[in-house]
Design an enzyme around this catalytic site. Structure first.
Site, PDB file in Angstrom:
ATOM      1  CB  ALA A 213     -24.175  -3.807  93.383  1.00  0.00           C
ATOM      2  CD  GLU A 236     -17.310  -4.290  83.394  1.00  0.00           C
ATOM      3  OE1 GLU A 236     -17.818  -4.051  82.277  1.00  0.00           O
ATOM      4  OE2 GLU A 236     -17.925  -4.853  84.316  1.00  0.00           O
ATOM      5  NE  ARG A 245     -19.764  -0.301  92.000  1.00  0.00           N
ATOM      6  CZ  ARG A 245     -20.687  -0.927  91.284  1.00  0.00           C
ATOM      7  NH1 ARG A 245     -21.228  -2.042  91.763  1.00  0.00           N
ATOM      8  NH2 ARG A 245     -21.083  -0.462  90.117  1.00  0.00           N
ATOM      9  CD  GLU A 378     -19.110 -15.145  75.004  1.00  0.00           C
ATOM     10  OE1 GLU A 378     -18.675 -14.752  73.907  1.00  0.00           O
ATOM     11  OE2 GLU A 378     -18.551 -14.907  76.083  1.00  0.00           O
ATOM     12  N   GLY A 380     -22.760 -23.539  77.363  1.00  0.00           N
ATOM     13  CA  GLY A 380     -23.492 -24.404  78.277  1.00  0.00           C
ATOM     14  C   GLY A 380     -22.568 -25.065  79.269  1.00  0.00           C
ATOM     15  CE  LYS A 419     -25.449 -27.782  88.148  1.00  0.00           C
ATOM     16  NZ  LYS A 419     -24.342 -27.946  87.195  1.00  0.00           N
ATOM     17  NE  ARG A 421     -22.078 -30.111  90.931  1.00  0.00           N
ATOM     18  CZ  ARG A 421     -22.038 -30.173  89.598  1.00  0.00           C
ATOM     19  NH1 ARG A 421     -22.615 -31.182  88.981  1.00  0.00           N
ATOM     20  NH2 ARG A 421     -21.449 -29.217  88.907  1.00  0.00           N
TER      21      ARG A 421
END
Length: 468
Positions: A213, A236, A245, A378, A380, A419, A421
């Site tokens: 969304a 998906e 949508r 899954e 880092g 995060k 950068r």
């Protein structure tokens, strides 16, 4: 069938290693062009490997040390090494043409590899291997071949001064200080200065938080309202579902009413106007369900080169395949690095959705439900590769209806910039209209309902599916 005579450039190989023997500093000129496997002659390969080892270990390079290193690594057990090294070094008087000779060696090596790829592909096809897997591996092999022998590209800083100054000037002319592509959420744009070229931006969240969304709300703001050209890879949902949508976002007709078709004349009128608006919006959708990293890179390049797409969205990273033979963690790491490389190569922002770990739902307390960088699912490597990581968090989903200051959290989403950068981190609040699967600036619509005029819908953990 006679045996294939592989392409080779023996004289050029000999000139390269000879130049390095008499002028070791010339190694720096070819280190990004050649690797030891580019040499056809095993003797030249051994000398190149020995010189590379000596330089890496910061040792002197001369006839004696190279001979000793070859013997130490047992690279040429049946060869008269002193004679070989001395004779090659005596044939070259200067390293002036080493780059040209190295490019010849690299080009011929690429031809050999191309033949090897073709032979392997032929054998796999004839063996009955699935043609889809064969073509996928062939695609990766071709991509790898294209990278071989690409010399390093470094420039004096003055090369980049003009571009840097132009970007600064462009930002200064915008009163909001937006130097990148605005997503249409003003508080978020104020922190990010817009999505920047070559950045990989990750949007994480648990299921039902509204990641897709948020993506479609950004596409609506960017493309429908501001005519920014966007590309969307949906692994998906189908293109039709995404479009529904977008129609709901634009027309403000609830998704459940679109799905049932039970709408008032006014809603039908709004629907017609919205479809006309969306029809010419510069949005390009690829809804291939099992697309690979290579497929995304190829089609994204086509979107940019042929349609001028300025930003790419991907929903979502865990559904992308890389055909990697390692663990799923290793595969996601390859995909993450590949998407960052794609953003840099195409010089556009790439925005990727990501699932987060179930640990979020299991943690206790209001603060425990807030996702963290360590929750990225899954790998880092996603955190490491991303220029920006933000999470979608809706406290209401966990039955948290007030914050610590007593402010109403119903219909509120927190965008947690965990995060950044090149900028600040922090939290941004948006309004979330669940019936439209739409995110908005908090002040875009009517004021939030108070305790007397509360929303009629209820929420409960694990049962907050969006209306599409």
């Amino acid at each position: 069938m006679s045996e294939i005579i592989m392409p080779r450039a023996i004289d050029a190989e000999r000139a390269v290693v000879g130049a390095m023997l008499i002028e070791p500093e010339s190694y720096a000129k070819v280190m990004s062009i050649l690797c030891e496997d580019d040499f056809y002659d095993v003797r030249h390969k051994a000398i190149f490997k020995a010189i590379s080892s000596l330089i890496i270990d910061d040792k002197a390079v001369d006839i004696i040390t190279v001979k000793t290193e070859i013997e130490k690594q047992n690279l040429l057990p049946n060869e008269n090494i002193p004679f070989l090294v001395a004779s090659i070094s005596s044939e070259v008087v200067s390293s002036a043409h080493i780059v040209n000779h190295a490019l010849i060696v690299s080009e011929v090596a690429k031809k050999r590899r191309t033949i090897e790829v073709a032979e392997r592909t032929k054998k796999e096809v004839l063996s009955g291997k699935d043609i889809g897997d064969v073509l996928e591996e062939l695609g990766y092999s071709v991509e790898d071949l294209a990278k071989v022998g690409v010399s390093s590209k470094f420039e004096h800083i003055n090369t980049y001064i003009t571009e840097a100054f132009e970007e600064i000037q462009a930002a200064s002319k915008n009163p909001e200080g937006i130097s990148g592509i605005p997503c249409g959420f003003e508080d978020l744009d104020r922190v990010t200065a817009g999505f920047q070229k070559s950045d990989l931006i990750i949007i994480g969240g648990r299921p039902a938080m509204g990641k897709t969304a948020l993506l479609m709300s950004m596409v609506y703001n960017m493309s429908v309202k501001n005519r920014t050209k966007t590309g969307v890879f949906s692994l998906e949902m189908s293109g039709t579902q995404l479009t529904k949508r977008l129609i709901s976002l634009t027309s403000e007709v609830e998704g459940s009413r679109l799905r049932s078709g039970q709408m008032s004349p006014h809603e039908f009128q709004s629907l017609d106007a919205s479809i006309a608006t969306i029809y010419d919006s510069p949005i390009y959708i690829d809804d291939t369900a099992e697309i690979t990293l290579l497929g995304i890179k190829a089609r994204a390049k086509e979107m940019v080169e042929h349609h001028g797409v300025e930003v790419i969205f991907i929903d979502y990273i865990q559904l992308v395949s890389s055909k990697s033979r390692g663990s799923r963690q290793e595969e996601v790491a390859v995909i993450s690095r590949g998407l960052k490389a794609m953003a840099k190569d195409l010089n556009i922002p790439v925005i990727v959705l990501s699932q987060v770990s179930r640990k979020v739902a299991d943690r206790e307390g209001p603060l425990g439900k807030r996702p963290q960088l360590s929750d990225l699912r899954e790998s880092g490597a996603i955190e490491q590769d991303a220029d920006m990581v933000m999470f979608v968090h809706r406290p209401e989903y966990y039955k948290i209806e007030q914050d610590e200051q007593g402010r109403d959290l119903r219909g509120i989403a927190e965008i947690i910039i965990a995060k950044h950068r090149n900028g600040d981190t922090g939290d941004i609040r948006l309004r979330f209209r669940r019936e439209l699967a739409k995110f908005e600036n908090i002040y875009d619509t009517i004021p939030m309902p108070d305790s007397i005029n509360a929303p009629t819908y209820t929420t409960s953990q694990g049962n907050d599916n969006l209306p599409f």
